[in-house]
Design an enzyme around this catalytic site. Structure first.
Site, PDB file in Angstrom:
ATOM      1  N   GLY A  97       0.941  -1.244  -0.102  1.00 54.48           N
ATOM      2  CA  GLY A  97       0.102   0.035   0.112  1.00 54.48           C
ATOM      3  C   GLY A  97       1.077   1.294  -0.163  1.00 54.48           C
ATOM      4  O   GLY A  97       0.360   2.474  -0.023  1.00 54.48           O
TER       5      GLY A  97
ATOM      6  N   GLU B 263       3.977  -6.285   1.987  1.00 49.98           N
ATOM      7  CA  GLU B 263       3.615  -6.861   0.601  1.00 49.98           C
ATOM      8  C   GLU B 263       3.752  -5.668  -0.311  1.00 49.98           C
ATOM      9  O   GLU B 263       2.626  -5.539  -0.992  1.00 49.98           O
ATOM     10  CB  GLU B 263       2.328  -7.508   0.810  1.00 49.98           C
TER      11      GLU B 263
ATOM     12  N   ARG C  14      -5.627   2.499 -15.499  1.00 49.50           N
ATOM     13  CA  ARG C  14      -5.883   3.224 -14.187  1.00 49.50           C
ATOM     14  C   ARG C  14      -6.733   4.544 -14.352  1.00 49.50           C
ATOM     15  O   ARG C  14      -7.396   4.989 -13.616  1.00 49.50           O
ATOM     16  CB  ARG C  14      -4.514   3.567 -13.637  1.00 49.50           C
TER      17      ARG C  14
ATOM     18  N   CYS D  18     -13.183   2.546 -28.787  1.00 47.14           N
ATOM     19  CA  CYS D  18     -14.411   3.004 -29.265  1.00 47.14           C
ATOM     20  C   CYS D  18     -15.305   3.106 -27.755  1.00 47.14           C
ATOM     21  O   CYS D  18     -16.154   2.237 -27.429  1.00 47.14           O
ATOM     22  CB  CYS D  18     -15.191   2.098 -30.066  1.00 47.14           C
TER      23      CYS D  18
HETATM   24  C1  LIG Z   1      -2.477  -5.496  -4.131  1.00 45.12           C
HETATM   25  C2  LIG Z   1      -2.169  -6.073  -2.776  1.00 45.12           C
HETATM   26  C3  LIG Z   1      -0.911  -5.577  -2.454  1.00 45.12           C
HETATM   27  C4  LIG Z   1       0.066  -4.524  -3.046  1.00 45.12           C
HETATM   28  O1  LIG Z   1      -0.516  -3.391  -3.006  1.00 45.12           O
HETATM   29  P1  LIG Z   1       0.262  -1.897  -3.442  1.00 45.12           P
HETATM   30  O2  LIG Z   1      -0.615  -1.007  -2.954  1.00 45.12           O
HETATM   31  O3  LIG Z   1       0.572  -2.065  -4.799  1.00 45.12           O
HETATM   32  O4  LIG Z   1       1.347  -2.170  -2.390  1.00 45.12           O
HETATM   33  C5  LIG Z   1      -0.591  -6.238  -1.169  1.00 45.12           C
HETATM   34  N1  LIG Z   1      -1.343  -7.169  -0.541  1.00 45.12           N
HETATM   35  C6  LIG Z   1      -2.392  -7.471  -1.076  1.00 45.12           C
HETATM   36  C7  LIG Z   1      -3.300  -8.407  -0.266  1.00 45.12           C
HETATM   37  C8  LIG Z   1      -2.754  -6.837  -2.163  1.00 45.12           C
HETATM   38  O5  LIG Z   1      -4.133  -7.380  -2.494  1.00 45.12           O
END
Ligand SMILES: *Cc1c(COP(=O)(O)O)cnc(C)c1O
Length: 422
Positions: free
Chosen positions: A242, A279, A318, A350
């Site tokens: 995140g 993550e 996006r 389109c």
């Molecule tokens: C998408 C996701 C991430 C990565 O999120 P980022 O915002 O790209 O860092 C990590 N963990 C989970 C469970 C996700 O769904």
């Protein structure tokens, strides 16, 4: 002038590292995804430095960009992987990634995906519901295995980001409500084919402040302590991904901001023995990529000027999906003659939703090359073949060399497996 760390102007031409984007477009055509190897390494380095001397495992959230060349860089740098499907597991195994560093997230894991992950021996299943827990217990039991589990709890915190990429609020589909977590943990602990090893959350994406993480951490710490009092002792705490990136003028928190704060809380709470798992997806790859596109036509109307380019929403979703803002650079900027016109940069698809950028002051001519910046994350991985458009090639630049890490799809390959009825 610096556009992003490894995308800079030299002789009035935008380069990725030492390679001119004009030369890349000439050789490989457009649209084209261009990644900087050095930018991947630098982004990793921010996590490495923040983790030094601490028990931290970084599992790259690979749905942001799952090209094998990208995965291989992170594998070599020591990264684990956060996967969300059996397909992503197969990619990690294809590059020889260590299954012991894989966490498996996602709300809808299918039986075959659980089997494959158990077979591979992943570090942990991040379980998102009681129903999933029961399915996993059953699958593991049938295979004579014990599945390591963490519950993804929903801490009900506001990540202060776009609603579509906010995942930690009560009304989101993700995770188990924090109030219910204790009961589900007790259920998990009682199932012999499961081993409770951790807790996780992922509150959203493109987060720029540390406070939402600390709000989530407080709630998880309380849960961990309540669990310990019931004899359930966890080994790791996974705070998800995140961390945001700079698309325009954001100043996102750094991995060091995050981990300094997290470890302060853990030490205060007597939880310094826990391994911290992160993550990150976007923050490892987002600013390591650009999408190169050529202006096909300029169209001027009374209300608007349009630059119709050869990239489209199928290459970069996006803007359409999240109203996202990407910086757009002319690869060879022109001198302004008088007042600079404003353009909407749109694709040939389109759909009125097919736009990449709006209202950008630019001096443009037909045939000009543009670089849509910050296209390393959630660009190719969200690409489709809508309008029977082959997905664009991906190139990774390394110093003065450019490597095609995925060729442009051919028209034939788009429908060669389709059949017609007699
Ligand atoms: C998408 C996701 C991430 C990565 O999120 P980022 O915002 O790209 O860092 C990590 N963990 C989970 C469970 C996700 O769904």
């Amino acid at each position: 002038m610096t556009v992003a760390a490894h995308f800079q102007f030299k002789n009035n031409t935008l380069h990725a590292e030492d390679v001119s984007l004009a030369a890349l477009a000439e050789e490989h055509g457009t649209p084209l995804y261009v990644y900087s190897r050095q930018a991947l390494h630098d982004a990793w380095d921010a996590y490495r430095v923040a983790s030094e001397g601490r028990n931290v495992l970084v599992c790259y959230g690979m749905k942001a960009n799952s090209n094998l060349a990208v995965l291989n860089e992170f594998k070599q740098l020591g990264s684990g992987f956060d996967i969300v499907s059996g397909g992503e597991l197969a990619r990690v195994l294809a590059i020889g990634g260590d299954p012991g560093k894989i966490v498996f997230s996602g709300v809808g894991k299918q039986v075959w995906e659980m089997r494959a992950a158990l077979e591979a021996g992943v570090k942990c299943f991040n379980v998102e519901s009681e129903a999933e827990l029961l399915r996993l217990a059953q699958v593991a039991q049938e295979m004579g295995k014990v599945a390591p589990v963490s519950l993804r709890v929903n801490p009900d915190v506001d990540a202060k980001t776009h609603p579509y990429i906010s995942t930690g609020l009560k009304e989101n589909k993700f995770g188990i409500a924090i109030e219910s977590a204790m009961a589900v943990y007790q259920r998990a602990a009682a199932l012999p084919s499961l081993q409770v090893v951790g807790v996780d959350c992922h509150i959203g994406s493109q987060i720029t402040e540390v406070s939402p993480y600390l709000d989530a951490l407080d709630k998880l710490v309380a849960l961990i302590q309540a669990l310990a009092s019931q004899g359930i002792h966890l080994k790791h705490l996974d705070l998800g991904g995140g961390i945001g990136i700079r698309y325009t003028d954001e100043t996102p928190l750094s991995p060091t901001d995050l981990l300094d704060n997290v470890f302060r809380v853990l030490e205060q709470q007597g939880l310094a023995h826990l391994q911290i798992v992160l993550e990150p997806g976007r923050s490892l790859v987002g600013n390591a990529g650009a999408l190169l596109t050529r202006v096909e036509f300029l169209k001027h109307s009374e209300a608007k000027n349009f630059a119709i380019v050869d990239a489209a929403m199928n290459d970069l979703l996006r803007p359409t999906l999240y109203d996202a803002w990407h910086s757009v650079e002319a690869v060879a900027p022109r001198q302004s003659e008088g007042s600079t016109p404003r353009y909407d940069i749109v694709g040939p698809i389109c759909e009125s939703g097919d736009w990449l950028a709006r209202d950008r002051p630019m001096e443009l001519q037909q045939g000009d090359l543009l670089a849509i910046m910050s296209a390393g994350a959630y660009a190719f991985t969200m690409a489709s073949q809508y309008n029977t458009r082959p997905r664009a090639a991906e190139v990774m630049v390394d110093g003065a060399k450019a490597h095609v890490v995925r060729p442009r799809e051919t028209l034939g390959s788009l429908f060669s497996t389709e059949t017609v009825l007699d």
